[in-house]
Scaffold this active site. Structure first.
Site: not given
Ligand code: IVH
Length: 711
Positions: A138, A140, A142, A250, A343, A437, A440, A455, A460
């Site tokens: 999945e 991640k 932010d 998720y 990451k 400036c 100049c 300017c 210049c």
């Molecule tokens: S699963 C038991 N899935 O990343 C773990 N976390 O660095 C459950 N996060 O605390 C988390 N996308 O806030 C999971 N697709 C994803 C995620 C995700 C972002 C975040 C979440 C977690 C943190 C850990």
């Protein structure tokens, strides 16, 4: 040794506790995620090397940050855990290894128990086969994790992660998030269903939020994550309601099912489908793989494509799909063993803003830029970043001496995002735009209602040098060896005042200059000589007439063939050319009408610069090579022996084709050199796009046909 280690441990533990509070409780981090991760890693390594210095209260044992007192506490029936990180492909593979070995070990234990019970046939078993593991990938997201509780199918409560055991009650705020249903889409809901996921802000909502803040003269938000976190933790939910937050689900938390009902799935992918069916938002980018090599490719591919999305991601979360296997693997005190976060390398870093300076360009525009303590971010070391204009500096309120967040995303130029306010020195004062400036010394002007400061002095030196450097630049006359520094040397020595002077430069004038040897002087003169014959569109562009870019320059050449004819044309005749139009026609006419410009052109002419040719000009703008690749896309990855990346792309475009940066269904072929990008290769393979080596590429260029056996 232990004393030194103890001291470093104390420092690290204190620093991490401090940064946890800044991030989780105050939504105002002082360091980048990457720097934070580095502290945590150092702490974990040190603790692993010195088990005698273990401490149950160490932040390495904890998840997230302390709970603030603004919101009522909510105890999580099932703790909200964190994830372990993998920073590169090797760490991802090492995790997959641990998963496999972990599953083998539990299988072995189970077999041993059966043996003990005396019901095993074989005692001398071979090494057990490695278990089959399906990985779900999945994105991640932010944002920030929350847990949303539904009772009898109704939304009743939402809580932040907090320290993992106790979070904050943000029900009223989460109720304003349109993505989260007030009722689950089912007639037979579980008694209790807790859904976990990420609250985030889309890039477009973030941009809109900042545009509103700017218009209202309010402080600016640093990034979507901090905006989402800040918005969710507003005391007044009416404010949250204006912030356009979103949510991805998720994971499950507590589930209570009445009677004989079930809400269990055998696989995580099935759970995601079930959540979607209940009306909860589930992200579309969920992919399952059975080999870790494919997982690695997938992660690298998202690393390259992370900017294609309208929300920010900072990695890929890889999870074991099979719920029974997850149970066997279990968790440590802070994170499950069945998942890992791959990451991406950071695109934001914090660093010291040493100074704000102003540079004056060829049009006189004065642009403020940040002089930074060099910092490695987004794949390169950044020591300068543009601040665009006066209003941007004010809006972001960055000041010399500030610790600032620097962002470099993909190929985009580095940017100062904003200050870390809590680290601002007490004596700091707002920066003000210089009144004169820097080159100049004449007054700078900012016309009413305009964003740019200029300017306007005609003589210049900065404008002059920039004009000459532009004339000699890649997109213009392309004079090798004549960059900004060389231009400054030549103008400072009084050898040139404008580009026309280049064509009367003498060898002995150059060699008389400090640190220019006979060879480089000779090379420079040769490049200048070569530029005399550049095609007319290049010369037209090099003149630097406002609005007259390369496309309009080509259009004018196609119509008029020579510079003299362009000069003789009326504004109406110019405007009638396809791709030119009135605005360009007017600035071009006005430019040619000035005596000083006409005189400059005559000096270029007598310097031997080609003004185009009535007969050959058509050939210069018309394609000269057989258009074997008309309308086709050929993508190049890795290093070729005989072509730079630009040359390979030029070879394709010169034959009527395109050379985009990514592979799609429509790609005719992927050309692969040394060290190719993994994601392009994987994508081409999965789409069945033919893959060519350099020889195949040359064949394709020549014939427009794919070599035999490549399809
Ligand atoms: S699963 C038991 N899935 O990343 C773990 N976390 O660095 C459950 N996060 O605390 C988390 N996308 O806030 C999971 N697709 C994803 C995620 C995700 C972002 C975040 C979440 C977690 C943190 C850990």
């Amino acid at each position: 040794m232990t004393a030194g280690a103890q001291q470093r441990l104390d420092e690290l533990r204190a620093a991490i506790a401090h940064h946890n509070k800044r991030y989780h409780t105050l939504d105002a981090p002082e360091i980048s995620d990457a720097d934070y991760d580095a502290l945590v890693r150092e702490l974990r390594t040190l603790e692993a090397d010195h088990p005698e210095l273990a401490d149950a209260t160490s932040p390495s044992q904890a998840v997230g940050g302390p709970v603030s007192s603004t919101f009522a506490p909510v105890e999580h029936a099932i703790p909200m855990m964190s994830l372990d990180n993998a920073m590169d492909a090797d760490e991802l593979r090492a995790w997959a290894d641990r998963v496999s070995r972990g599953l083998v070990a539990v299988a072995g234990d189970a077999a041993a128990e059966r043996d003990d019970a005396g019901d095993a046939g074989e005692t001398e078993a071979d090494d057990p086969p490695l278990p089959v593991v399906d990985y779900v990938c999945e994105l991640k997201f932010d944002g920030l994790a929350i847990s949303v509780r539904f009772e009898q199918g109704r939304f009743v409560q939402a809580a932040t992660r907090g320290d993992g055991r106790v979070g904050e009650d943000v029900t009223a705020n989460v109720a304003t998030i349109a993505d989260i249903p007030t009722r689950l889409a089912t007639d037979a809901p579980p008694e209790v269903l807790e859904v976990r996921g990420e609250v985030y802000m889309t890039r477009s909502s973030f941009d809109a939020l900042n545009a509103r803040a700017e218009a209202a003269g309010e402080p600016h938000f640093v990034n979507p994550r901090n905006s989402a976190a800040g918005s969710l933790r507003q005391k007044d939910a009416a404010v949250t309601a204006t912030r356009d937050l979103s949510f991805w689900s998720y994971q499950l938390g507590e589930v209570v099912v009445a009677g004989a009902g079930e809400f269990a799935t055998a696989r995580h992918t099935e759970l995601l489908a079930a959540l979607g069916a209940l009306g909860l938002p589930v992200n579309e980018h969920v992919d399952t793989f059975s080999s870790i090599d494919d997982v690695v490719d997938h992660c690298l591919s998202w690393q390259e494509r992370r900017h294609d999305l309208d929300y920010e991601i900072d990695g890929v979360v890889v999870k074991v799909d099979d719920i029974a296997q997850r149970r066997l693997l279990g968790s440590t005190s802070r994170a499950p063993r069945w998942a890992i976060a791959y990451k991406f390398p950071p695109e934001e870093q914090t660093t010291l803003l040493r100074d704000i300076q102003v540079s004056v360009g060829r049009t006189g525009r004065a642009t403020p830029f940040a002089v930074l303590e060099p910092v490695f971010v987004g794949g390169s070391t950044v020591s300068m970043a543009t601040l665009h204009n006066e209003d941007q500096v004010q809006f972001k309120d960055v000041r010399p001496g500030d610790t600032v967040v620097v962002r470099k995303a993909g190929d985009v130029i580095p940017e100062v995002v904003g200050p870390v306010s809590s680290l601002r020195p007490a004596e700091s004062v707002p920066w003000s735009f210089p009144t004169h400036c820097p080159s100049c010394g004449n007054p700078l002007v900012r016309p009413e209602g305009e964003a740019d400061t200029r300017c306007v002095a005609p003589d210049c030196p900065a404008q002059r040098d920039q004009k000459i450097a532009f004339f000699a630049g890649r997109g213009a006359m392309d004079i090798e060896g004549l960059g900004e520094q060389m231009v400054e040397k030549l103008t400072a020595a009084g050898l040139i005042r404008d580009p026309a002077d280049l064509y009367t430069l003498q060898l002995d004038e150059l060699t008389a200059l400090d640190r220019i040897g006979a060879t480089s002087a000779g090379n420079l003169l040769a490049s200048i000589d070569e530029s005399r014959g550049r095609p007319l569109p290049k010369l037209l562009t090099a003149l630097g007439v406002r609005h007259l870019g390369p496309a309009a320059a080509r259009a004018l050449t196609a119509e008029f063939h020579t510079l003299d004819r362009v000069m003789a044309a009326t504004p109406e005749e110019l405007a009638a050319v396809d791709g030119v139009g009135e605005v360009i026609a007017n600035t071009v006419t006005a430019w040619f009408a000035l005596d000083a410009n006409r005189e400059y052109l005559e000096r270029l002419r007598s310097g031997g610069v080609s003004f185009g040719d009535a007969d050959t000009a058509a050939a210069e703008v018309a394609p000269s090579l057989p258009q074997t690749l008309e309308g086709r896309a050929v993508v190049v990855t890795g290093t070729l022996a005989n072509y730079s990346r630009d040359e390979a792309a030029d070879a394709v475009t010169a034959r009527g084709g395109k050379s985009p940066g990514s592979v799609s269904k429509k790609t005719l072929a992927l050309v692969v050199g040394d060290s190719p990008g993994a994601s392009k290769l994987t994508k081409a393979e999965s789409l069945g796009v033919p893959i060519l080596d350099e020889t195949g590429f040359e064949q394709l260029l020549a014939t427009g046909e794919l070599p035999d056996g490549s399809a």
